[in-house]
Design an enzyme around this catalytic site. Structure first.
Site, short mmCIF file in Angstrom:
data_model
loop_
_atom_site.label_atom_id
_atom_site.label_comp_id
_atom_site.label_asym_id
_atom_site.label_seq_id
_atom_site.Cartn_x
_atom_site.Cartn_y
_atom_site.Cartn_z
CB CYS A 2 -0.95 0.09 1.18
SG CYS A 2 -2.11 -1.27 1.26
NE ARG A 27 4.58 1.65 0.01
CZ ARG A 27 5.58 1.31 0.82
NH1 ARG A 27 6.81 1.47 0.42
NH2 ARG A 27 5.34 0.80 2.00
CD1 TRP A 74 -0.03 -6.29 -3.17
CD2 TRP A 74 -0.37 -6.97 -1.07
NE1 TRP A 74 0.27 -7.63 -3.10
CE2 TRP A 74 0.07 -8.08 -1.83
CE3 TRP A 74 -0.65 -7.15 0.29
CZ2 TRP A 74 0.24 -9.35 -1.28
CZ3 TRP A 74 -0.48 -8.42 0.83
CH2 TRP A 74 -0.04 -9.49 0.05
CG ASN A 100 1.29 0.44 4.20
OD1 ASN A 100 1.00 -0.73 4.02
ND2 ASN A 100 2.54 0.88 4.15
N GLY A 101 -0.82 -1.27 6.34
CA GLY A 101 -0.47 -2.14 7.47
C GLY A 101 -1.64 -3.04 7.79
CD GLU A 485 17.18 -13.12 -7.47
OE1 GLU A 485 16.57 -13.60 -6.51
OE2 GLU A 485 16.85 -12.05 -8.02
CE LYS A 489 13.93 -11.48 -9.39
NZ LYS A 489 14.39 -10.73 -8.28
CD GLU A 492 9.86 -11.70 -8.03
OE1 GLU A 492 11.03 -11.75 -8.42
OE2 GLU A 492 9.45 -10.81 -7.27
CG HIS A 508 19.26 -37.92 -5.10
ND1 HIS A 508 19.74 -39.18 -4.78
CD2 HIS A 508 20.36 -37.15 -5.29
CE1 HIS A 508 21.06 -39.17 -4.76
NE2 HIS A 508 21.46 -37.94 -5.07
CE LYS A 607 11.48 -2.95 -5.10
NZ LYS A 607 12.15 -4.01 -5.87
C1 F6R Z 1 11.88 -10.52 -5.61
C2 F6R Z 1 11.69 -9.57 -4.55
C3 F6R Z 1 11.28 -10.07 -3.22
C4 F6R Z 1 12.05 -9.29 -2.12
C5 F6R Z 1 11.54 -9.70 -0.73
C6 F6R Z 1 12.31 -9.00 0.37
O1 F6R Z 1 12.21 -9.91 -6.81
O2 F6R Z 1 11.84 -8.40 -4.75
O3 F6R Z 1 11.48 -11.43 -3.09
O4 F6R Z 1 13.40 -9.56 -2.24
O5 F6R Z 1 10.20 -9.37 -0.61
O6 F6R Z 1 12.18 -7.62 0.29
P1 F6R Z 1 13.18 -6.65 1.01
O7 F6R Z 1 14.52 -6.83 0.40
O8 F6R Z 1 12.62 -5.28 0.79
O9 F6R Z 1 13.20 -7.04 2.46
#
Ligand code: F6R
Length: 612
Positions: A2, A27, A74, A100-101, A485, A489, A492, A508, A607
């Site tokens: 949010c 956000r 969100w 937000n929260g 990683e 990506k 996502e 395995h 985010k």
């Molecule tokens: C993936 C991504 C998330 C963040 C995770 C932690 O692309 O961005 O997996 O890495 O939500 O977020 P932070 O780093 O802000 O604690």
């Protein structure tokens, strides 16, 4: 999660709010809304979907005024819908709230308010806050005090913006565990979840602390603690320009951020070595030999991409410092009663510095007496403020939801920290340090080299396999971490089913899933493990998989087991992760582009994950 923005000043607030919300959309983008004080009443416009929908709604139903608050959501409590969109009104439309929260005790509060006759229109926890403020306000006729009393009753996390028709010249804001800043303009002031929302107007802000609230007028800002005492805070000046929050000709923020990586890595390396070039110097880290000798284990705790950056640290620290390192996702760590004490160093990694699970893990670690080192991107964020030592990652704004440049910066931080600890504890000979340092300083130009050369090969691979439904990522050691990683990506932003496996683990079980034309990304940049990973790639190829390999220049024998190869420039074994990940970022980006997905705002994600 949010985004909140608010404006009070001499101009029409609506364009300020809409522009602010657009830069906060990373956000959350389930719904958007504004509340504006207009001719003595509060007008609310809100709608499901992105800020663009709100912009269109405002064309049909315009509103204007010099005081307003806005929100991009969100969804947590209640589905994404018009009625659950913020702002939320009190019953007589006198008080409007954005939040937000999560209000954890909202159900209990809601029942009490319903018993008093309050009618709820939405499924949100936020509506409780609007009615609670209203209830206190009716009792004492003092809005600021009504907000303060509300803060004493609600449990959970919040960043709040509050308007009231009886006080048309003010906004009240409050925060606990969700970010909120109070922007300082000239003849105008602001609230925002993050600086990009108001960067067009000011770089100066007060960063509100937990359980603090603010009374904001066009020419005055007063800050208070939860007991109602006025407090004073230094003005924080954000050292970022407006361009940082714009796409600057790139189609997506993600692509822009991928291409910013040579600079980000350079920024993270410059001024990090002593004048004689023989030591790492980390401002903000007070971990000398004495403190380190007191430590018998390290925990690295984070979420998502930041967790994978932390895993790079685990592999390096264990190998180069020979201290046991546990790496845990924060949502598990916080509830498992971890075996940590005052002899444990806990490293938390976070881009936003606001991730709820990571912040709770930090608090738990401190409560158990451990020293906490934060590797954080967002300056002044909760994690940065609560950690004992902070290593900032200097990646600048990261706006695309999928993290790219922040990961690279976190990995560089892990390199620097490993070198620092190894040097302090005497486990790294000077000759080796100098060799690694020289290799590190070559990384920015090597990333540039990959960005310049790899794109045509990756695009042609994507074109061939765009209809794939399953993608496996395999690697060993540090390459396995990079595989995790890469796989995240792709999930996502391209919404493809994807699994990372330790290459040696395939046989395995998971190898049963490999069939004709299954896509496998094989990462084989660790020279000591090259032959082993190459054999695993051979095994999947023999079963019909199509293999995209990422290997170090010179290891041409990989071509015998791969359909396509992306070579990264040669570097020291400990530094391969940051290079090997660049082709993976490009692969995920171009797959998502080819599939027509909304790259910067992938579905269901946000985010900054400030809820559990
Ligand atoms: C993936 C991504 C998330 C963040 C995770 C932690 O692309 O961005 O997996 O890495 O939500 O977020 P932070 O780093 O802000 O604690």
């Amino acid at each position: 999660m949010c985004g909140i923005v608010g404006y009070i000043g001499g101009q029409n607030c609506v364009p300020v709010l809409i522009n602010g919300l657009e830069s906060l959309e990373y956000r959350g983008y389930d719904s958007a809304g504004v509340a504006v004080i207009s001719n003595g009443a509060i007008e609310i416009r809100k709608t499901k979907g992105k800020v663009e929908n709100l912009r269109n709604l405002l064309l049909e139903q315009p509103v204007s005024g010099t005081v307003g608050i806005g929100h991009t959501r969100w969804a947590t409590h209640g589905a994404p819908s018009d009625v659950n969109a913020h702002p939320h009104f009190s019953n007589d439309d006198k008080i409007a709230v954005v939040h937000n929260g999560i209000i954890e005790n909202y159900q209990e509060l809601k029942e009490k308010l319903q018993a008093k006759g309050y009618v709820f229109h939405s499924d949100t926890d936020t509506e409780t806050v609007a009615h609670l403020i209203d209830d206190f306000y009716k009792q004492n006729n003092d809005l600021l005090e009504a907000v303060r009393l509300t803060l004493n009753v609600i449990e959970g996390s919040y960043a709040l913006g509050v308007l009231c028709t009886d006080y048309p010249d003010q906004i009240i804001a409050a925060r606990k565990e969700s970010p909120l800043i109070v922007g300082i303009g000239e003849g105008s002031n602001f609230i925002a979840s993050d600086i990009p929302a108001i960067l067009n107007y000011t770089k100066n802000a007060y960063i509100l602390g937990d359980k603090e609230f603010a009374l904001i007028k066009a020419d005055e800002i007063k800050l208070y603690d939860i007991d109602g005492n006025e407090i004073h805070r230094d003005v924080y000046t954000y050292n970022w320009d407006v361009e940082a929050a714009q796409k600057n000709g790139y189609d997506h923020f993600m692509l822009k951020e991928i291409y910013e990586q040579p600079k980000v890595v350079m920024d993270n390396l410059s001024r990090r070595f002593s004048a004689d070039g023989k030591h790492v110097e980390l401002d903000g880290i007070k971990l000398g030999r004495a403190e380190l000798e007191n430590i018998n284990q390290i925990y690295i705790v984070a979420c998502g991409t930041a967790y994978y950056a932390g895993l790079v640290g685990k592999y390096l620290l264990e190998r180069m410092v020979r201290i046991p390192v546990n790496s845990e996702v924060a949502s598990e760590f916080r509830y498992k009663d971890p075996l940590i004490d005052e002899h444990t160093l806990v490293i938390v990694v976070s881009q936003s510095g606001e991730t709820a699970d990571t912040l709770s893990a930090l608090k738990l670690a401190k409560a158990k007496g451990s020293r906490v080192l934060g590797i954080v991107n967002a300056v002044g964020s909760s994690i940065a403020r609560e950690a004992d030592d902070v290593l900032y990652t200097l990646a600048g704004f990261e706006i695309a939801v999928a993290s790219t440049k922040a990961f690279s910066a976190q990995v560089i931080a892990m390199y620097l920290l490993t070198l620092h600890i190894a040097q302090e504890l005497g486990t790294l000979p000077e000759k080796d340090f100098l060799e690694i340092k020289e290799a590190m300083l070559r990384l920015p130009s090597q990333i540039n080299d990959i960005l310049t050369k790899a794109v045509p090969a990756i695009r042609s691979f994507v074109d061939k396999y765009i209809s794939s439904k399953n993608v496996f990522y395999i690697g060993r050691g540090l390459d396995y971490v990079v595989s995790m990683e890469g796989s995240l990506k792709l999930k996502e932003i391209a919404y493809l089913h994807s699994e990372p496996y330790a290459a040696g683990e395939l046989k395995h079980g998971p190898i049963a899933l490999i069939e004709s034309a299954t896509l496998v990304v094989g990462v084989a940049t660790q020279e000591s493990l090259f032959d082993k990973t190459r054999s695993n790639m051979q095994e999947v190829k023999a079963r019909g998989a199509k293999v995209l390999a990422i290997a170090m220049q010179g290891n041409r024998s990989i071509e015998e087991v791969a359909d396509d190869v992306i070579y990264i420039p040669r570097t020291h074994w400990m530094l391969t992760s940051v290079l090997a990940n660049i082709p993976q970022q490009l692969f995920a980006y171009y797959m998502a582009l080819g599939l027509g997905e909304d790259i910067d705002k992938p579905r269901n994600l946000a985010k900054s994950v400030t809820v559990e």
